[in-house]
Design an enzyme around this catalytic site. Structure first.
Site, PDB file in Angstrom:
ATOM      1  N   ARG A  15       0.885  -1.155  -0.092  1.00 31.51           N
ATOM      2  CA  ARG A  15       0.176   0.018   0.074  1.00 31.51           C
ATOM      3  C   ARG A  15       1.041   1.196   0.037  1.00 31.51           C
ATOM      4  NH1 ARG A  15      -0.917   4.914   2.184  1.00 31.51           N
ATOM      5  NH2 ARG A  15      -0.487   4.110   4.223  1.00 31.51           N
ATOM      6  N   ASP A  16       1.624   1.636   1.080  1.00 34.99           N
ATOM      7  CA  ASP A  16       2.374   2.847   1.246  1.00 34.99           C
ATOM      8  C   ASP A  16       3.524   2.861   0.261  1.00 34.99           C
ATOM      9  OD1 ASP A  16       2.797   5.144   2.392  1.00 34.99           O
ATOM     10  OD2 ASP A  16       4.203   4.403   4.022  1.00 34.99           O
ATOM     11  N   HIS A 206       6.824   4.707  12.494  1.00 34.90           N
ATOM     12  CA  HIS A 206       6.954   4.569  11.061  1.00 34.90           C
ATOM     13  C   HIS A 206       7.704   5.450  10.607  1.00 34.90           C
ATOM     14  CE1 HIS A 206       4.403   4.259   7.098  1.00 34.90           C
ATOM     15  NE2 HIS A 206       5.139   5.215   6.788  1.00 34.90           N
ATOM     16  N   HIS A 208      10.506   7.022   7.659  1.00 35.92           N
ATOM     17  CA  HIS A 208      11.127   7.200   6.138  1.00 35.92           C
ATOM     18  C   HIS A 208      12.669   7.283   6.367  1.00 35.92           C
ATOM     19  CE1 HIS A 208       7.435   7.422   3.895  1.00 35.92           C
ATOM     20  NE2 HIS A 208       6.992   7.142   5.057  1.00 35.92           N
ATOM     21  N   CYS A 239       5.861  10.354  -0.194  1.00 35.61           N
ATOM     22  CA  CYS A 239       4.565  10.850   0.026  1.00 35.61           C
ATOM     23  C   CYS A 239       4.587  12.132  -0.801  1.00 35.61           C
ATOM     24  CB  CYS A 239       4.560  11.431   1.434  1.00 35.61           C
ATOM     25  SG  CYS A 239       2.966  12.546   1.778  1.00 35.61           S
ATOM     26  N   ASN A 248      10.073   4.189   2.871  1.00 37.47           N
ATOM     27  CA  ASN A 248      10.018   3.872   4.216  1.00 37.47           C
ATOM     28  C   ASN A 248      11.471   2.896   4.382  1.00 37.47           C
ATOM     29  OD1 ASN A 248       6.912   3.959   5.094  1.00 37.47           O
ATOM     30  ND2 ASN A 248       7.290   3.559   2.761  1.00 37.47           N
TER      31      ASN A 248
END
Length: 285
Positions: A15-16, A206, A208, A239, A248
């Site tokens: 997803r991300d 989370h 990056h 993003c 990530n």
């Protein structure tokens, strides 16, 4: 150094990691990625987003991916940014959903075109509906350290959003270094304080890797007592509303580091290393 016996790694690559790819990725390749990730031993994978295809074309096959994840027997997460998205997720029996909100007002408006207060108003109803449907709910708090538009994000900004989400009944809160500008000292202090403020809440980290400090930030979060981490195979991600932000923290690198430290992840690091090249091949960046 404190090293927990075991941590949970939640894979967010499907997803991300893929949502912002400009060139369409076939459902078949996404399924191949998810199946191979499942073979690595993940207990949870974020596989889909029920965002309107107009805004995120890469996630237009959310229902198909959700059904496939169900067939594999996965416990999977799907992003549901509004009530219509939630109803779509309920229809295909998604077990865990996620909502997202920025701790920075400017970022929240640029990311989802709403104020923080407006977002929270909708999420109150959304989370109530999700809980009635028996769903596990994750609350993402984006830009929890620095914002590309506002600069440093205060603890108070993060606290206010967390407090509301907790009142609404989320099962866990995911604190995001969305643009990868956090540093180990700030990470340690912020997670320590958040856990002090919300002692019954389960937090996820989370990170990056924009400044190449994602692994160091993981170590800092571990020292603060965090035992749940998101990561993306091959370091995929980014993003669109965070200029310069990279992917990530790479799953294979994170797992390799933790396992060498004697911290169990229950994941097969050799399979992850093999899968990394395939994951990177899906990206055109």
């Amino acid at each position: 150094m404190y090293v927990p016996k075991e941590v949970e790694i939640i894979e967010v690559g499907p997803r991300d990691g893929l949502q912002n790819e400009p060139i369409p990725i076939s459902s078949a390749k996404k399924k191949q990625l998810i199946r191979r990730l499942a073979d690595c031993g993940f207990s949870r994978i974020e596989t889909a987003s029920f965002v309107h295809p107009k805004w995120v074309p890469q996630m237009s096959d959310a229902e198909e991916i959700a059904r496939f994840s169900q067939e594999l027997g996965l416990t999977y997460l799907a992003l549901t940014p509004n009530m219509k998205a939630l109803e779509r997720a309920i229809f295909v029996h998604v077990p865990q959903i996620a909502v997202f909100i920025g701790a920075s007002e400017t970022f929240n408006r640029k990311n989802i075109n709403r104020s923080i207060n407006d977002s929270l108003t909708e999420y109150k109803r959304l989370i109530e509906r999700a809980k009635k449907a028996g769903m596990f709910v994750r609350g993402y708090v984006s830009m929890a350290f620095f914002c590309p538009y506002e600069g440093a994000v205060s603890l108070e900004q993060v606290r206010n959003v967390c407090e509301s989400l907790i009142k609404f009944g989320v099962d866990e809160i995911d604190i995001g270094d969305t643009n990868g500008q956090a540093n180990p000292r700030l990470v340690y202090e912020r997670f320590l304080k958040l856990q002090e403020l919300f002692q019954e809440t389960s937090f996820v980290a989370h990170f990056h890797d924009t400044e190449k400090m994602a692994l160091a930030n993981v170590i800092a979060a571990l020292q603060a007592g965090i035992t749940k981490f998101d990561s993306s195979i091959g370091g995929l991600g980014g993003c669109p509303f965070s200029p310069g932000a990279t992917g990530n923290v790479a799953t294979e690198e994170l797992v390799n580091m933790l396992e060498k430290m004697g911290c169990e992840t229950n994941l097969n690091v050799d399979l992850l290393k093999q899968l990394s090249s395939f994951a990177k091949s899906l990206s055109s960046r």
